[in-house]
Design a protein around this motif. Structure first.
Motif, PDB file in Angstrom:
ATOM      1  N   MET A   1      44.560   9.353  70.943  1.00  0.00           N
ATOM      2  CA  MET A   1      43.565  10.279  70.390  1.00  0.00           C
ATOM      3  C   MET A   1      44.233  11.633  70.104  1.00  0.00           C
ATOM      4  SD  MET A   1      40.457  11.856  72.674  1.00  0.00           S
ATOM      5  CE  MET A   1      39.620  13.357  72.216  1.00  0.00           C
ATOM      6  N   SER A   2      44.104  12.128  68.890  1.00  0.00           N
ATOM      7  CA  SER A   2      44.718  13.438  68.599  1.00  0.00           C
ATOM      8  C   SER A   2      43.671  14.539  68.572  1.00  0.00           C
ATOM      9  CB  SER A   2      45.417  13.380  67.248  1.00  0.00           C
ATOM     10  OG  SER A   2      44.457  12.960  66.292  1.00  0.00           O
ATOM     11  N   GLY A   3      42.441  14.146  68.848  1.00  0.00           N
ATOM     12  CA  GLY A   3      41.345  15.121  68.777  1.00  0.00           C
ATOM     13  C   GLY A   3      41.205  15.921  70.053  1.00  0.00           C
ATOM     14  N   VAL A   4      40.025  16.490  70.216  1.00  0.00           N
ATOM     15  CA  VAL A   4      39.755  17.411  71.326  1.00  0.00           C
ATOM     16  C   VAL A   4      38.845  16.722  72.342  1.00  0.00           C
ATOM     17  CG1 VAL A   4      38.585  19.592  71.872  1.00  0.00           C
ATOM     18  CG2 VAL A   4      40.011  19.426  69.823  1.00  0.00           C
ATOM     19  N   LEU A   5      39.141  16.938  73.620  1.00  0.00           N
ATOM     20  CA  LEU A   5      38.244  16.465  74.679  1.00  0.00           C
ATOM     21  C   LEU A   5      37.271  17.602  74.981  1.00  0.00           C
ATOM     22  CD1 LEU A   5      37.621  14.186  76.766  1.00  0.00           C
ATOM     23  CD2 LEU A   5      39.053  15.480  78.371  1.00  0.00           C
ATOM     24  N   ARG A   6      35.995  17.345  74.805  1.00  0.00           N
ATOM     25  CA  ARG A   6      34.984  18.403  74.955  1.00  0.00           C
ATOM     26  C   ARG A   6      34.187  18.135  76.228  1.00  0.00           C
ATOM     27  NH1 ARG A   6      34.388  21.368  70.225  1.00  0.00           N
ATOM     28  NH2 ARG A   6      35.809  20.639  68.599  1.00  0.00           N
ATOM     29  N   VAL A   7      34.312  19.046  77.169  1.00  0.00           N
ATOM     30  CA  VAL A   7      33.716  18.847  78.499  1.00  0.00           C
ATOM     31  C   VAL A   7      32.310  19.446  78.531  1.00  0.00           C
ATOM     32  CG1 VAL A   7      33.934  19.450  80.942  1.00  0.00           C
ATOM     33  CG2 VAL A   7      35.981  18.910  79.596  1.00  0.00           C
ATOM     34  N   VAL A   8      31.361  18.651  78.988  1.00  0.00           N
ATOM     35  CA  VAL A   8      29.980  19.137  79.147  1.00  0.00           C
ATOM     36  C   VAL A   8      29.582  18.934  80.610  1.00  0.00           C
ATOM     37  CG1 VAL A   8      27.573  18.776  78.471  1.00  0.00           C
ATOM     38  CG2 VAL A   8      29.380  18.597  76.743  1.00  0.00           C
ATOM     39  N   LEU A   9      29.275  20.031  81.307  1.00  0.00           N
ATOM     40  CA  LEU A   9      28.854  19.930  82.711  1.00  0.00           C
ATOM     41  C   LEU A   9      27.376  19.550  82.790  1.00  0.00           C
ATOM     42  CD1 LEU A   9      30.673  23.079  84.164  1.00  0.00           C
ATOM     43  CD2 LEU A   9      31.460  20.698  84.129  1.00  0.00           C
ATOM     44  N   GLY A  10      26.972  19.194  84.006  1.00  0.00           N
ATOM     45  CA  GLY A  10      25.624  18.653  84.199  1.00  0.00           C
ATOM     46  C   GLY A  10      24.501  19.616  83.875  1.00  0.00           C
ATOM     47  N   ASP A  11      24.764  20.925  83.868  1.00  0.00           N
ATOM     48  CA  ASP A  11      23.709  21.880  83.502  1.00  0.00           C
ATOM     49  C   ASP A  11      24.025  22.526  82.140  1.00  0.00           C
ATOM     50  OD1 ASP A  11      25.878  23.277  84.409  1.00  0.00           O
ATOM     51  OD2 ASP A  11      24.763  24.650  85.703  1.00  0.00           O
ATOM     52  N   GLN A  12      24.704  21.763  81.289  1.00  0.00           N
ATOM     53  CA  GLN A  12      25.069  22.282  79.953  1.00  0.00           C
ATOM     54  C   GLN A  12      24.579  21.326  78.867  1.00  0.00           C
ATOM     55  OE1 GLN A  12      29.345  22.865  80.263  1.00  0.00           O
ATOM     56  NE2 GLN A  12      29.070  24.893  81.188  1.00  0.00           N
ATOM     57  N   THR A  29      36.198  13.479  71.588  1.00  0.00           N
ATOM     58  CA  THR A  29      35.398  12.753  72.598  1.00  0.00           C
ATOM     59  C   THR A  29      34.708  13.782  73.493  1.00  0.00           C
ATOM     60  OG1 THR A  29      36.933  10.898  72.626  1.00  0.00           O
ATOM     61  CG2 THR A  29      35.497  11.125  74.538  1.00  0.00           C
ATOM     62  N   VAL A  30      33.448  13.509  73.801  1.00  0.00           N
ATOM     63  CA  VAL A  30      32.702  14.384  74.724  1.00  0.00           C
ATOM     64  C   VAL A  30      32.728  13.727  76.106  1.00  0.00           C
ATOM     65  CG1 VAL A  30      30.458  15.395  75.248  1.00  0.00           C
ATOM     66  CG2 VAL A  30      31.241  15.277  72.867  1.00  0.00           C
ATOM     67  N   LEU A  31      33.050  14.545  77.129  1.00  0.00           N
ATOM     68  CA  LEU A  31      33.160  14.024  78.498  1.00  0.00           C
ATOM     69  C   LEU A  31      32.035  14.557  79.375  1.00  0.00           C
ATOM     70  CD1 LEU A  31      34.797  12.635  80.827  1.00  0.00           C
ATOM     71  CD2 LEU A  31      36.034  14.803  81.081  1.00  0.00           C
TER      72      LEU A  31
END
Ligand code: FAD
Ligand code: DLZ
Length: 508
Positions: A1-12, A29-31
């Protein structure tokens, strides 16, 4: 994967989250990560854990339905490392993204962990400001700089001007900034508060409820009757229900408490706001529209908007301005362990029974119960700040440290020595009797300050004032109770203090 890993926390859980800005569904990808570390750092009420996990699963499902690649780590995944950092490392190893993008978290503890991500991952990590508030942290810092006192009321007026909410030109709507004087009524006879809208668990929530019952069933709090909104669609329905049925009398009964009435005219929107299912701007705008269209009076709408545009934004600004030192303040040197009644142990006090009982059933108590019943009790009894903070953070479905800590530490127990409130919100039983009907059926006599049936709030109040008389001596807002203390018959004061000592000894 050359894209961005986008982190979303549980209150976001907001589509407009800054971490998702510029998302490329073809490459990114959203994590989302369900992890034991976040489920266990305090013994959360099972409804709170179920709410966060269910809302996370629904959010992931809606992203996936929109064609976004989502890596959703479930709590029961065999390889789950149990921490946010561990899961980001595992996702990076598996997906090999070019960069990681996240949004500022709501808690200092998590921000500290995230600050180490770039080094641990060996990748560029961009942590963006959280744009889901009406006041940026930079703006708050600027407002606070050089001020001797950080009073919410002045912050709130600035926020009204900056947003134009409830403004007629440059003047406050109705000619006043604040209509609180009209907002202190006891629940009138014959007024029946409409119950808030609850939501029947769907298949996702039902599965989460089973997982939570199995893993966290021993925590304080009941899981049956779970009905919190877990999606934006449900949260918007809850907002509409509040605006139509409860907002008109929100102001009148904002400070009231009543036996058998868990929610009165309150919004029950804090869980949705704090998860990101609703945004504060849309909630305030809906309330203002109700007033402009003649569906709700100004005292109600202004009072409600002040809670969100004023208090909610203010406590967040204060938290980030004062952390990490803020959490360690203990201006009144309070050191008592938290009494067992807070975890459901027996108490003969009707108001405490009501507030703690509904907390156990619903993971909810309204502001006056939190401030003037459980908060006031721990202030007067001198409960250690760390113990009472941990309790508030654990037991309410809306609790995250950025909002819980200033409310507890600053408002309820005055551990910050006046950064937030110019005087402690200390009150005797007379306040609870004025604002509720709890005392009517209570075993204790609210009119008595000594003797076997004396209301503990009475003798604890005077013991508190006497204990801290020297400290409060220079505070003009404490002049009245200190004058009354000076005029009091020494024998009566000694009897009350003796009563307080005996009572406090039984709490352990
Ligand atoms: P309503 O009374 O209907 O108010 C409307 C909205 O205004 C709320 O949904 C909330 O978003 C906002 N609001 C109201 N008062 C405050 C406040 N003082 N600070 C911030 N926002 C406010 N609120 C939390 O969201 N999380 C917490 O962990 C939390 N802990 C608290 C601890 C103590 C000791 C005290 C005194 C208050 C605490 N509050 C907390 C504030 C307040 O009690 C809750 O926001 C409110 O009870 C939530 O219920 P509601 O949605 O029915 O609110
Ligand atoms: C409160 C909570 C819980 C119970 N579980 C999780 C979780 O499993 N994963 C996650 O990303 N977030 C969770 N949260 C919310 C976090 O604790 C919250 O994001 C931080 O406290 C920052 O506000």
């Amino acid at each position: 994967m050359s894209g961005v890993l986008r982190v979303v926390l549980g209150d976001q859980l907001s589509e407009s989250l800054s971490a998702l800005d510029g998302l490329d569904p073809a490459r990114d990808t959203v994590l989302l990560m369900e992890v034991m570390g976040e489920c266990e750092y305090v013994p959360h009420h099972p409804q709170k854990i179920a709410l966060v996990l269910s809302a996370m699963r629904h959010f992931s499902a809606s992203l996936a339905a929109a064609g976004v690649a989502v890596r959703h780590v479930r709590l029961d995944d065999a390889d789950n490392t149990g921490t946010l950092t561990g899961e980001v490392l595992r996702a990076v190893a598996a997906l090999r993204p070019a960069a990681v993008v996240a949004t500022d978290p709501g808690e200092w503890r998590v921000a500290q962990d995230m600050a180490g991500w770039e080094k641990a991952l060996g990748l560029p990590v961009e942590i963006r400001p959280d744009g889901r508030f009406l006041c940026s942290l930079a703006w708050f810092r600027q407002w606070a700089s050089g001020r001797r006192q950080l009073r919410m009321e002045f912050f709130y007026r600035e926020m009204r001007r900056a947003t134009g909410l409830l403004m007629d030109g440059d003047q406050p709507a109705g000619g006043q900034w604040n209509f609180d004087a009209q907002n202190r009524q006891r629940l009138a006879k014959g007024v029946v508060p409409p119950p808030p809208r609850r939501f029947t668990p769907d298949a996702i929530t039902t599965e989460v409820l089973a997982l939570v019952a199995e893993r966290f069933g021993h925590n304080f709090g009941r899981l049956d009757g779970f009905g919190w909104p877990v999606t934006t669609v449900e949260a918007k329905a809850a907002l509409a229900d509040f605006i139509t049925h409860r907002l008109p009398l929100f102001g009148d009964y904002q400070d009231a408490m009543a036996e058998g009435q868990d929610t009165l005219f309150h919004a029950l929107l804090s869980t949705s706001l704090n998860l990101g299912l609703l945004l504060p701007g849309e909630v305030c705008a809906a309330a203002e529209t109700a007033w402009r269209e003649g569906q709700a009076p100004l005292n109600a709408v202004e009072g409600f908007v002040r809670q969100i545009l004023g208090w909610r934004e203010y406590v967040r600004g204060l938290y980030w301005l004062k952390m990490p030192g803020y959490a360690g303040l203990n201006a009144l040197a309070a050191d008592r362990p938290l009494p067992a009644m807070y975890w459901g142990g027996p108490t003969s006090m009707a108001c405490m029974t009501a507030a703690i009982g509904q907390t156990e059933r619903l993971a909810y108590a309204h502001h006056i119960q939190r401030l003037m019943v459980t908060g006031n009790f721990s202030l007067l009894a001198g409960v250690a700040p760390a113990e009472i903070n941990r309790w508030y953070l654990a037991v309410y479905a809306d609790a995250y440290e950025w909002v819980e800590l200033p409310n507890t530490h600053g408002m309820a127990i005055w551990a910050d020595g006046g950064i937030m409130a110019s005087k402690p919100y200390a009150a005797s039983g007379a306040y609870i009797n004025r604002m509720s009907d709890h005392c009517r059926g209570c075993w204790h006599d609210v009119k008595a300050a000594t003797g076997p049936r004396a209301c503990p709030f009475n003798f604890l109040y005077w013991d508190f004032i006497a204990r801290h008389a020297e400290k409060f001596g220079g505070n003009p807002r404490m002049a009245m109770p200190l004058n009354n203390l000076r005029k009091m018959d020494p024998g009566k004061l000694a009897a009350m203090r003796g009563e307080a000592a005996r009572f406090l000894a039984t709490l352990a």
